[in-house]
Scaffold this motif. Structure first.
Motif, PDB file in Angstrom:
ATOM      1  N   ALA A  19      -0.980  -2.504 -10.831  1.00  0.00           N
ATOM      2  CA  ALA A  19      -0.354  -1.721  -9.759  1.00  0.00           C
ATOM      3  C   ALA A  19       0.701  -0.770 -10.316  1.00  0.00           C
ATOM      4  O   ALA A  19       1.179  -0.921 -11.446  1.00  0.00           O
ATOM      5  CB  ALA A  19       0.276  -2.660  -8.735  1.00  0.00           C
ATOM      6  N   CYS A  55       0.845  -1.191   0.000  1.00  0.00           N
ATOM      7  CA  CYS A  55       0.000   0.000   0.000  1.00  0.00           C
ATOM      8  C   CYS A  55       0.881   1.242   0.000  1.00  0.00           C
ATOM      9  O   CYS A  55       1.886   1.304   0.704  1.00  0.00           O
ATOM     10  CB  CYS A  55      -0.895  -0.004   1.238  1.00  0.00           C
ATOM     11  N   VAL A 102      -0.371  -0.243  -4.536  1.00  0.00           N
ATOM     12  CA  VAL A 102      -1.768   0.122  -4.754  1.00  0.00           C
ATOM     13  C   VAL A 102      -2.101   1.242  -3.756  1.00  0.00           C
ATOM     14  O   VAL A 102      -1.447   1.364  -2.730  1.00  0.00           O
ATOM     15  CB  VAL A 102      -2.709  -1.084  -4.548  1.00  0.00           C
ATOM     16  N   TRP A 126      -4.087  -7.972  -9.808  1.00  0.00           N
ATOM     17  CA  TRP A 126      -3.750  -6.710  -9.167  1.00  0.00           C
ATOM     18  C   TRP A 126      -2.324  -6.272  -9.498  1.00  0.00           C
ATOM     19  O   TRP A 126      -2.048  -5.081  -9.644  1.00  0.00           O
ATOM     20  CB  TRP A 126      -3.919  -6.833  -7.651  1.00  0.00           C
TER      21      TRP A 126
END
Length: 292
Positions: free
Chosen positions: A280, A142, A201, A276
């Motif tokens: 990303a 993150c 992300v 994902w």
């Protein structure tokens, strides 16, 4: 004092952090003098610890800690009878490394749990002079670009310092993992140059996911808790995402049946991660954008 008691005392001192991973223990003679026992008693205790993989012993050399036990307060976070993330990850990483190849795909907030567990395992690899065919880690982290998000101060949810704190932790973990991988290459313990890839992300995942060697899946959930953390030089009450204490659950591919539910689960988890990963941001791009 019997060798069993000597072993328990040494193990306890390792668990308390007195001797961390990679630390050389005092010599057998020094330990024998400290505990007031024969050197043969200490030697037997160390051999038992070595058989458990906690230390590595070599003739004429001091024993080296290869797998430090978790501090008691960290072990307890997993709940009574439930080991926490580091303990479970360490066990499964150890098995994966024993296969001679390590491929890890990880979706997590900062990768702190993975890096801590893996660093301990790699110390053991270096101490034993094991050799790997491949070392490849993909981290999906993150970057905390989206707001509002967690963690946040209880009294001021808009204060970005808690987010900056976790972004720094994530960056430190990437550096630590990269250095550990380079060490494998330096010591010629891997056949091809190790690879560490990182993408980001803009939101914290509510669950952590680890795919090991495309063969096994470990997953757990981040708990949202209120706790006191140092932010900006002062202790602050945070609504924080807690991952170290997460319980991990494992699914391993069936050795024969591709259509077995466990095999399908591993495949679905790998497809989820890849989807994902393909969308990303390269590591550093969104982090730089956030600083501007």
């Amino acid at each position: 004092m019997a060798s069993k008691e000597i072993r328990q005392r040494i193990e306890g001192r390792i668990a308390e952090g007195e001797w961390g991973s990679g630390t050389a223990l005092p010599s057998e003679g020094a330990l024998a003098e400290e505990y007031g026992v024969a050197r043969a008693t200490v030697h037997k205790a160390l051999q038992e610890l070595a058989r458990d993989g906690l230390i590595v012993t070599r003739p004429g050399k001091r024993a080296v800690v290869t797998r430090a036990h978790l501090p008691r307060q960290v072990r307890a976070e997993g709940g009574e009878g439930h080991p926490g993330t580091l303990e479970v990850l360490g066990r499964h990483l150890d098995r994966a490394l024993a296969e001679g190849t390590l491929r890890v795909d990880a979706l997590c907030v900062t990768s702190e749990s993975l890096v801590n567990a893996l660093e301990t395992q790699l110390i053991g690899v270096r101490a034993r002079r094991d050799r790997l065919r491949e070392f490849h880690v993909r981290l999906l982290l993150c970057d905390f670009a989206a707001t509002p998000t967690y963690p946040r101060l209880v009294v001021d949810p808009a204060d970005r310092r808690p987010l900056d704190r976790l972004r720094r932790i994530g960056a430190n973990q990437v550096d630590a993992l990269t250095n550990a991988a380079r060490t494998l290459w330096t010591y010629q313990l891997v056949d091809s140059e190790p690879v560490v890839e990182v993408r980001t992300v803009p939101f914290p995942p509510m669950a952590k996911l680890y795919v090991l060697n495309q063969d096994e899946v470990l997953e757990g959930w981040y708990e949202l808790i209120e706790r006191e953390v140092e932010v900006g030089g002062h202790n602050q009450r945070l609504l924080d995402v807690a991952g170290l204490s997460s319980r991990l659950f494992a699914r391993r591919r069936h050795p024969v049946l591709d259509n077995h539910i466990d095999s399908q689960y591993v495949d679905a988890a790998q497809e989820f991660f890849d989807s994902w990963w393909g969308q990303a941001e390269p590591y550093g791009v969104s982090l730089e954008r956030q600083r501007k």
